[in-house]
Design an enzyme around this catalytic site. Structure first.
Site, PDB file in Angstrom:
ATOM      1  N   PRO A 185      19.265  11.954  21.808  1.00 22.56           N
ATOM      2  CA  PRO A 185      19.332  13.418  21.670  1.00 22.56           C
ATOM      3  C   PRO A 185      18.653  14.191  22.802  1.00 22.56           C
ATOM      4  CG  PRO A 185      18.576  12.366  19.630  1.00 22.56           C
ATOM      5  CD  PRO A 185      18.484  11.353  20.713  1.00 22.56           C
ATOM      6  N   SER A 186      17.829  13.527  23.587  1.00 18.63           N
ATOM      7  CA  SER A 186      17.058  14.207  24.629  1.00 18.63           C
ATOM      8  C   SER A 186      17.960  14.796  25.708  1.00 18.63           C
ATOM      9  CB  SER A 186      16.085  13.223  25.281  1.00 18.63           C
ATOM     10  OG  SER A 186      15.590  13.717  26.506  1.00 18.63           O
ATOM     11  N   PRO A 187      17.881  16.115  25.957  1.00 14.22           N
ATOM     12  CA  PRO A 187      18.707  16.724  27.009  1.00 14.22           C
ATOM     13  C   PRO A 187      18.505  16.103  28.399  1.00 14.22           C
ATOM     14  CG  PRO A 187      17.891  18.416  25.552  1.00 14.22           C
ATOM     15  CD  PRO A 187      17.180  17.143  25.172  1.00 14.22           C
TER      16      PRO A 187
ATOM     17  N   ARG B 105      20.345  12.921  28.591  1.00 14.54           N
ATOM     18  CA  ARG B 105      21.786  13.144  28.644  1.00 14.54           C
ATOM     19  C   ARG B 105      22.242  13.569  30.039  1.00 14.54           C
ATOM     20  NH1 ARG B 105      22.601  17.437  25.166  1.00 14.54           N
ATOM     21  NH2 ARG B 105      20.702  17.423  23.924  1.00 14.54           N
TER      22      ARG B 105
END
Length: 221
Positions: free
Chosen positions: A11-13, A16
């Site tokens: 989930p970490s931007p 990503r």
């Protein structure tokens, strides 16, 4: 090419952003999940490699790099078939670098991480109005960056787009993007969603938004 290993949380931007870059470059890699909630990033072996104990962290054979912005520019500089994603032209690169610093210092640190840290790690469920105002200001800035341009740093796709889409697409967890007010942002997101590898951002982003919505936070009146 050596073995590439990416450490992070889906989930970490920032994680990503690196995944998007790896996918754009068509680079094979191993992904090692780091559970931030149980503080796996504080393990002795991880801290030995990365004293800041942050994700993402990348290993390229014996090289160890952390910070998504350092990682994505390194990857493109080393493995890119051309300089389109990170231009060698100094003026074009300066614009890309400015957008990367904007994402790092303003969008991620001052807005997304600041709000998310309060909710998930400090147990605060009411978001102050000034933080929401700062978030909306980010939308305003990005809308301006995209005026008369298809991408955030000009007329071609760059790593600045990968960095900013990972965070900007996460902000609707707190404040939705008004498609009428933010025509340019809406078109930009749709443009990036057409990339054949965009799913590497979409999967984690949906996880992030679902987790935030699950906290039942409220905004200060």
């Amino acid at each position: 090419m050596g073995k590439i290993t990416l450490y992070g949380a889906e989930p970490s931007p920032p994680v990503r952003a690196v995944k998007l870059t790896l996918a754009a470059l068509d680079l094979p890699y191993e992904f090692v999940t780091i559970d931030l909630i149980v503080k796996e990033q504080l393990s002795e072996s991880f801290v030995k490699k990365n004293p800041q104990h942050t994700v993402p962290m990348l290993e390229d054979d014996d090289a160890v790099i952390w910070d998504s912005h350092a990682i994505i520019t390194y990857l493109v500089s080393k493995y890119g078939k051309d300089d389109s994603l990170y231009p060698k032209d100094l003026l074009k690169r300066a614009v890309v670098d400015q957008r990367l610093h904007f994402e790092s210092g303003v969008v991620f640190a001052n807005v997304l991480r600041a709000i998310t840290r309060n909710i998930f790690f400090l147990g605060k469920k009411i978001i102050p109005k000034d933080q929401i105002q700062a978030l909306v200001e980010v939308y305003d800035f990005v809308e301006t960056f995209l005026k008369d341009h298809d991408y955030v740093a000009g007329d071609q796709l760059t790593v600045a787009d990968f960095s900013l889409i990972s965070t900007v697409a996460s902000l609707p967890a707190y404040v939705e993007i008004d498609p009428v007010k933010y025509v340019n942002i809406t078109a930009w997101i749709k443009r990036l969603e057409k990339l054949p590898y965009y799913s590497v951002n979409d999967v984690g982003n949906k996880q992030f938004i679902a987790a935030v919505k699950g906290t039942n936070f409220s905004i200060e009146e």
